[in-house]
Design a protein around this motif. Structure first.
Motif, PDB file in Angstrom:
ATOM      1  N   THR A 229      18.030  41.197  36.443  1.00 45.49           N
ATOM      2  CA  THR A 229      19.038  41.438  35.438  1.00 45.49           C
ATOM      3  C   THR A 229      19.540  43.164  35.532  1.00 45.49           C
ATOM      4  O   THR A 229      21.039  43.230  35.591  1.00 45.49           O
ATOM      5  N   LEU A 230      18.637  44.000  35.466  1.00 45.14           N
ATOM      6  CA  LEU A 230      19.181  45.295  35.478  1.00 45.14           C
ATOM      7  C   LEU A 230      19.714  45.485  36.795  1.00 45.14           C
ATOM      8  O   LEU A 230      20.665  46.184  36.768  1.00 45.14           O
ATOM      9  N   ILE A 233      23.576  44.057  37.153  1.00 45.62           N
ATOM     10  CA  ILE A 233      24.478  44.792  36.387  1.00 45.62           C
ATOM     11  C   ILE A 233      24.786  45.916  36.769  1.00 45.62           C
ATOM     12  O   ILE A 233      26.085  46.615  36.888  1.00 45.62           O
ATOM     13  N   ARG A 237      28.315  47.366  38.822  1.00 40.71           N
ATOM     14  CA  ARG A 237      29.187  48.459  38.227  1.00 40.71           C
ATOM     15  C   ARG A 237      29.023  49.619  38.939  1.00 40.71           C
ATOM     16  O   ARG A 237      29.901  50.521  38.695  1.00 40.71           O
ATOM     17  N   ALA A 258      34.515  49.376  41.071  1.00 39.86           N
ATOM     18  CA  ALA A 258      34.496  50.757  40.766  1.00 39.86           C
ATOM     19  C   ALA A 258      35.157  51.652  41.468  1.00 39.86           C
ATOM     20  O   ALA A 258      36.015  52.497  40.532  1.00 39.86           O
ATOM     21  N   ASN A 277      39.305  46.978  36.271  1.00 34.23           N
ATOM     22  CA  ASN A 277      38.347  46.965  35.130  1.00 34.23           C
ATOM     23  C   ASN A 277      38.048  45.463  34.506  1.00 34.23           C
ATOM     24  O   ASN A 277      36.851  44.900  34.289  1.00 34.23           O
ATOM     25  N   LEU A 280      36.238  43.472  37.156  1.00 38.29           N
ATOM     26  CA  LEU A 280      34.905  43.648  36.912  1.00 38.29           C
ATOM     27  C   LEU A 280      34.115  43.141  35.692  1.00 38.29           C
ATOM     28  O   LEU A 280      32.943  42.649  35.755  1.00 38.29           O
ATOM     29  N   PHE A 281      34.820  43.024  34.376  1.00 32.24           N
ATOM     30  CA  PHE A 281      34.235  42.527  33.366  1.00 32.24           C
ATOM     31  C   PHE A 281      34.066  40.915  33.607  1.00 32.24           C
ATOM     32  O   PHE A 281      33.074  40.399  33.376  1.00 32.24           O
ATOM     33  N   ILE A 284      31.253  40.441  36.015  1.00 35.80           N
ATOM     34  CA  ILE A 284      29.712  40.279  35.017  1.00 35.80           C
ATOM     35  C   ILE A 284      29.687  39.343  34.067  1.00 35.80           C
ATOM     36  O   ILE A 284      28.738  38.467  33.862  1.00 35.80           O
ATOM     37  N   LEU A 289      26.284  37.177  33.943  1.00 36.65           N
ATOM     38  CA  LEU A 289      25.563  36.463  32.692  1.00 36.65           C
ATOM     39  C   LEU A 289      24.992  35.156  33.179  1.00 36.65           C
ATOM     40  O   LEU A 289      24.113  34.801  32.268  1.00 36.65           O
ATOM     41  N   VAL A 292      21.572  35.457  34.459  1.00 36.55           N
ATOM     42  CA  VAL A 292      20.793  36.292  33.491  1.00 36.55           C
ATOM     43  C   VAL A 292      20.150  35.094  32.604  1.00 36.55           C
ATOM     44  O   VAL A 292      19.068  35.254  32.394  1.00 36.55           O
TER      45      VAL A 292
END
Lengths: 300, 275
Positions: A229-230, A233, A237, A258, A277, A280-281, A284, A289, A292
């Motif tokens: 997860t970490l 993400i 980014r 980015a 941007n 990228l949103f 994720i 998600l 995750v």
């Protein structure tokens, strides 16, 4: 009797909020105002701005044209693809290497905690500093890495100047930088596995390899989920390391979303930058998600 | 037999760690000690003459003491944003843990969003310009608060569940109001997690490169990570100075790590797991 009942009921109704009044909602306000203003407002605004042609000189609504451009222009599409490459290779690398290190650092060796600290320290160091250092170490002709490889009779690759390799070289450095944190999270997972399991397995004649795959791996799943997860993400980014090492180059071969956002912003294409941007949103929200959520559902 | 095996594995582990994790740092330190010509060879070697002091003086003096200004600016941003995050996120964590309402789910969702969603850069600049605070240190403080408050809330919320509610009730019996309950009774009890929060957030904010790059352009408000970026092009041939600069900004982290090793590790791993 009814009156009495009604009175206790109303007392209860009054009493419940009276305890709660010591935990007032206005405690949310300072955090909420700053977060709402500086984070939520721009985030919502970005959905609109991403649909505009917006430069220093003019701004007009153009619908989805920015996003169409993203998928049509090779240098923008490359950034999107590299974002996935970077996110997935760094996550995989951190889990695999972190697991090996975690097993090593929970085994019986001297001065374990010193070794843990050494591996963890890069997490705290300036990413730009690390990027510059490795750019110099990876210099193709005189750099330390290729010089060392030459001693072993290996012709070192052009780590950062080869268009097909650059993004992977940066990913390698990101793995180096972040593996310490992954290792410590995995260690926390490993030490929570009851030692009885290993004893029982040994009694049944399982060797170390079988113990690792049958006990350690399945039971450290929550920790693995956290690491993935970490790193996923963070990796999706990422900007600092790419920018410090290659500036997205050679050409645009190691651009990630980015860095595309930054380049378009610098070039004055604000609408396109914002579309990056939002992309990228979406990456994720739509890709990371569900992964995750899947990992975390399996864990319970 | 068992003893020798332990020794062999240990020695191998240390050799590997030294090769992969210490060589890059040794390279930084050695290059920072070299003369310009020697540094330009990019070799991992002991300097023939030690030039560390001259290099340090040059790095400090360059561009009218830019690095000193940068240290001050970074310290300003770090101190004020961490202070605000600690107070604001402890308040949120407190109410979030103690009061169960239908809002909790929504707030939890916002907290996670703050950790995951990449900030919208250009709209933020647009907003700062509309508010007339673009390129100010104060706006950078607010932005750091907004971007990092989720981490603080997660740590505090978890910690409040370890403080028994009987304590709240006793304080309320003694006549404490919500404000004194929080600031006089709760806040002192939070000390361990507050230390963790302060250390981890300081490291993150001090090391932040991307956001000052966007929101604090220009030499006047330069922050410490950006000195490196500015020097990178300028010192194209002066690797000794570039690496002296890296050394200068790495040493504060090393000191923090030596003193707060435990808090940093517990903060980063537990914050991660609950996140």
């Amino acid at each position: 009797m009814t009156l009495l009942l009604r009175r206790t009921a109303s007392q209860r109704v009054q009493k419940a909020p009276s305890i709660d009044s010591f935990y007032p909602f206005w405690f949310y306000i300072p955090a909420g105002v700053v977060y709402g203003l500086m984070f939520l407002v721009p985030t919502f605004a970005s959905f609109y701005f991403s649909l505009t042609h917006w430069t220093l000189f003019d701004q007009r609504f153009i619908g989805l044209d920015n996003f169409r451009e993203f998928f049509a222009e090779p240098f923008l599409l490359r950034g999107l693809i590299n974002t996935f490459i970077f996110g997935f290779t760094t996550s995989a690398g951190k889990v695999a290497l972190g697991m090996m290190l975690a097993v090593l650092l929970t085994s019986n060796i001297y001065l374990r905690s010193l070794l843990r600290s050494v591996i963890f320290f890069p997490v705290l160091v300036s990413t730009i500093g690390i990027g510059i250092t490795f750019t110099v170490l990876m210099e193709p002709h005189q750099g330390v890495i290729n010089t060392a490889l030459q001693y072993m009779g290996i012709q070192g690759p052009r780590w950062l100047t080869s268009p097909s390799l650059a993004i992977y070289s940066v990913a390698l450095v990101e793995i180096w930088r972040g593996v310490g944190l992954a290792t410590l999270i995995l260690i926390a997972g490993l030490v929570s596995i009851p030692t009885d399991y290993y004893e029982a397995a040994r009694l049944d004649g399982a060797n170390a390899w079988q113990q690792f795959w049958r006990i350690t791996v399945p039971l450290s799943r929550p920790a693995v989920a956290t690491v993935i997860t970490l790193s996923l993400i963070d990796g999706l980014r990422t900007f600092d390391l790419v920018w410090a090492m290659t500036r997205g180059g050679p050409g645009f071969s190691s651009d990630v979303l980015a860095s595309v956002i930054y380049k378009q912003y610098q070039a004055g294409f604000y609408g396109l930058s914002t579309a990056g941007n939002v992309t990228l949103f979406l990456v994720i929200a739509v890709v990371a998600l569900p992964i995750v959520a899947y990992l975390n559902r399996e864990e319970s | 037999m068992y003893g020798t095996r332990k020794l062999v594995v240990s020695v191998l582990a240390y050799a590997g760690a030294a090769l992969f994790f210490l060589v890059p740092f040794a390279f930084v330190a050695l290059t920072a000690m070299k003369s310009r010509q020697e540094a330009s060879l990019l070799q991992l070697s002991w300097p023939s003459e030690i030039h560390l002091i001259e290099n340090l003086i040059q790095v400090i003096q360059v561009r009218d003491f830019m690095i000193v200004r940068a240290f001050f600016n970074s310290a300003f941003i770090t101190v004020f944003s961490v202070t605000l995050i600690v107070i604001f996120s402890a308040m949120v964590g407190f109410v979030l843990n103690r009061r169960k309402t239908s809002w909790n789910k929504m707030i939890g969702f916002l907290v996670l969003s703050g950790l995951m969603i990449p900030p919208a850069i250009v709209p933020t600049i647009w907003l700062l310009q509309e508010l007339g605070i673009f390129r100010t240190l104060h706006s950078m403080v607010l932005i750091q608060v907004a971007y990092n408050i989720s981490f603080g809330i997660i740590l505090y919320r978890a910690f409040f569940s370890t403080i028994p509610r009987e304590l709240d009730e006793a304080a309320i019996m003694d006549g404490a109001g919500p404000v004194s309950l929080f600031f006089k009774v709760m806040l002192p009890l939070l000390k361990p997690v507050t230390v963790t929060n302060i250390v981890v957030l300081s490291v993150v904010i001090f090391n932040d490169f991307v956001h000052p790059l966007y929101y604090l352009p220009g030499d006047q408000n330069v922050t410490i990570q950006l000195t490196l970026y500015n020097f990178q092009s300028m010192y194209n041939t002066s690797y000794n100075l570039l690496f002296t600069n890296i050394l200068v900004i790495t040493i504060p982290m090393l000191i923090v790590f030596l003193f707060f090793n435990r808090q940093i590790v517990s903060g980063m791993t537990s914050g991660a797991i609950k996140g």
